[in-house]
Write a protein that holds these residues in place. Structure first.
Motif, short mmCIF file in Angstrom:
data_model
loop_
_atom_site.label_atom_id
_atom_site.label_comp_id
_atom_site.label_asym_id
_atom_site.label_seq_id
_atom_site.Cartn_x
_atom_site.Cartn_y
_atom_site.Cartn_z
N MET A 1 28.74 28.20 15.52
CA MET A 1 28.59 29.20 14.51
C MET A 1 29.95 29.83 14.23
SD MET A 1 26.90 31.18 12.39
CE MET A 1 25.55 30.08 12.54
N ASP A 2 30.18 30.16 13.00
CA ASP A 2 31.42 30.77 12.57
C ASP A 2 31.55 32.18 13.17
OD1 ASP A 2 33.76 31.27 11.17
OD2 ASP A 2 32.71 31.87 9.34
N LYS A 5 30.82 35.20 10.84
CA LYS A 5 29.41 35.51 10.63
C LYS A 5 28.84 36.29 11.80
CE LYS A 5 28.08 31.66 7.66
NZ LYS A 5 27.20 30.48 7.55
N SER A 30 26.92 32.57 18.85
CA SER A 30 27.98 31.57 18.72
C SER A 30 27.50 30.17 19.08
CB SER A 30 29.19 31.95 19.58
OG SER A 30 28.84 31.92 20.95
N ASP A 33 22.99 27.06 15.45
CA ASP A 33 23.41 26.49 14.18
C ASP A 33 23.06 27.45 13.02
OD1 ASP A 33 20.70 26.24 14.22
OD2 ASP A 33 20.64 24.12 13.70
N ASP A 34 23.43 27.05 11.81
CA ASP A 34 23.27 27.94 10.65
C ASP A 34 21.81 28.24 10.32
OD1 ASP A 34 25.95 28.37 10.15
OD2 ASP A 34 26.15 26.62 8.85
N SER A 35 20.91 27.28 10.50
CA SER A 35 19.51 27.52 10.15
C SER A 35 18.88 28.55 11.09
CB SER A 35 18.72 26.21 10.18
OG SER A 35 18.70 25.67 11.49
N PHE A 37 20.61 30.80 12.72
CA PHE A 37 21.29 32.06 12.44
C PHE A 37 20.64 32.77 11.26
CE2 PHE A 37 24.52 34.59 10.26
CZ PHE A 37 24.87 35.45 11.29
N LEU A 38 20.23 32.00 10.27
CA LEU A 38 19.55 32.58 9.12
C LEU A 38 18.22 33.22 9.55
CD1 LEU A 38 19.51 33.01 6.07
CD2 LEU A 38 18.38 30.80 5.86
N SER A 41 19.13 36.47 11.51
CA SER A 41 19.66 37.56 10.67
C SER A 41 18.66 38.07 9.64
CB SER A 41 20.94 37.10 9.97
OG SER A 41 20.67 36.02 9.11
#
Length: 113
Positions: A1-2, A5, A30, A33-35, A37-38, A41
């Motif tokens: 993870m970025d 973000k 960290s 993955d992005d999915s 994280f979505l 959040s």
């Protein structure tokens, strides 16, 4: 993870969690993955300060406990007028910590732990 973000999430959401939990949250964010994280959040975390206000205003009716999902204690406070005021006063001191613990449980559920 970025990391940007993760930092943005922590900057906007740190009031929802205990300060001691923030390093663990940073580490877990960290690793995902992005999915996921979505999903994390987009969860609706409860604001501890707002829950304190709800507890002060409607705590004797158990509204604060109903909002947090503690329906048993909510019903008990409703039927006993806040335990004759005793549970209400105790919750004024404990509701913020309880809200942060419930937020952490929600965070962990979003991570699928």
């Amino acid at each position: 993870m970025d990391s940007q973000k993760v930092d943005l999430f922590l900057a906007t959401s740190q009031k929802f969690f205990e300060p001691a939990q923030l390093p663990f949250i940073r580490e877990q964010l960290s690793l995902i993955d992005d999915s996921r994280f979505l999903a994390v959040s987009s969860m609706e975390y409860r604001d501890p300060m707002m829950m304190l206000l709800v507890s002060i205003i409607g705590g004797s009716l158990g509204i604060d406990r109903f909002i947090l999902g503690d329906t048993g204690l909510g019903v008990a406070k409703l039927l006993t007028a806040g335990g004759c005021g005793i549970f209400t006063i105790i919750d004024w001191f404990q509701i913020q910590g309880l809200t942060r613990r419930k937020n952490m449980e929600l965070f962990m559920r979003a991570l699928n732990f």
